[in-house]
Write a protein that holds these residues in place. Structure first.
Motif, short mmCIF file in Angstrom:
data_model
loop_
_atom_site.label_atom_id
_atom_site.label_comp_id
_atom_site.label_asym_id
_atom_site.label_seq_id
_atom_site.Cartn_x
_atom_site.Cartn_y
_atom_site.Cartn_z
N TRP A 172 0.83 -1.20 0.00
CA TRP A 172 0.00 0.00 0.00
C TRP A 172 0.87 1.26 0.00
N GLU A 194 -9.30 -2.62 1.48
CA GLU A 194 -8.14 -2.23 0.67
C GLU A 194 -8.53 -1.11 -0.29
N GLN A 197 -8.83 2.01 1.68
CA GLN A 197 -7.54 2.55 2.08
C GLN A 197 -6.85 3.29 0.94
N LEU A 198 -6.94 2.75 -0.28
CA LEU A 198 -6.09 3.22 -1.38
C LEU A 198 -6.77 4.12 -2.40
#
Length: 301
Positions: A172, A194, A197-198
């Motif tokens: 990440w 995920e 988060q990204l």
């Protein structure tokens, strides 16, 4: 042109069929420099076809696909991309350093092997043969191979499958570094945390169409679902059938509900279980919003 504004790849009115199946049904999509786009959707939604078209592996039946302003099948365009697929077949007898040198040789301005290894955190693997690495180590090497050519557009297909938490967090961090340099990233993942988060943008596909395209906050805002969590011994299957409950799951002694009639559901929970505790009501997370968009009742609506 400012990062986040420059369009590196696009689909315009794209259709693709496999026999009677419409894999893509008039899709429009832009990929911007310096931005992570998470491409989400259930199996069969059209994600793989979209990526196959952008990689030049497939041809559209109608519409226009452009990669750096050119046909995706042109070598000049493909030299600006990096790809990490969910399954990869790399020569097992080569060392990691040899793999990186070989892969870098296909690009005009690749990263040095040592630089690439340091960016991914695989310095200790360079002299080891690829075939003798663990599954998680091979995944990290595949990521290094994908970025060794200094791609302007990076495709990551389920990149953290098989990685432990430290390796996942390292990947990440590397993605964020690349995005800060102006790289565009297309991420497909079943780990919704995920994507949360990204991703700068979440594009949700369903039955060959884009049903939502925007920020995580925008996706949450377009649904009325709220997350309800509590400690309770109520039967999760029974609660899942209550009016207003879209989804019900149990984790240990906790119930996790996605609801569109929060007040009514909370009153019924309290009436049904006098011992209920640790009650929380939160705005929809990405998981609840994604469920709301892709569940059959939403499709019918």
């Amino acid at each position: 042109m400012e990062h986040g504004k420059e369009v590196l790849a696009s689909l315009r009115g794209v259709y693709k069929r496999y026999g009677a199946l419409a894999a893509l049904d008039g899709v429009d999509l832009d990929l911007h420099a310096g931005q992570v786009l998470a491409l989400l959707g259930p199996n069969g939604a059209g994600k793989s076809t979209t990526i196959g078209l952008l990689l030049g592996l497939l041809r559209a039946d109608a519409g226009q696909v452009r990669l750096f302003g050119d046909d995706p099948q042109q070598l000049s365009a493909r030299r600006n991309i990096g790809v990490m697929l969910q399954e990869a077949q790399l020569p097992e007898t080569l060392t990691v350093a040899e793999l990186l040198r070989l892969s870098a040789s296909y690009y005009p301005m690749p990263r040095a092997v040592d630089e690439c290894a340091a960016l991914v955190g695989i310095e200790d693997l360079l002299q080891r043969r690829y075939g003798r690495l663990s599954g998680g180590q091979q995944r990290r090497v595949q990521f290094a191979v994908a970025i060794c050519g200094r791609p302007r557009l990076l495709f990551l297909d389920e990149p953290t499958v098989g990685l432990d938490l430290p390796a996942r967090q390292r990947l990440w961090a590397t993605v964020r570094t690349l995005v800060g340099e102006g790289t565009a990233v297309v991420l497909t993942t079943h780990y919704l945390e995920e994507a949360e988060q990204l991703a700068d943008r979440i594009c949700v596909m369903l039955r060959g169409q884009v049903v939502s395209d925007g920020s995580v906050a925008a996706l949450r805002a377009r649904v009325l679902v709220r997350a309800v969590r509590c400690q309770s011994q109520l039967d999760v299957a029974q609660v899942g059938r209550w009016p207003g409950v879209r989804q019900a799951q149990r984790e240990g002694d906790r119930l996790h509900l996605a609801c569109d009639q929060v007040e009514a559901v909370v009153r019924r929970l309290l009436a049904a279980d006098p011992d209920l505790s640790a009650l929380e009501v939160k705005p929809a997370g990405l998981e609840e919003a994604f469920y709301d968009l892709t569940h059959p009742h939403a499709q019918a609506a």
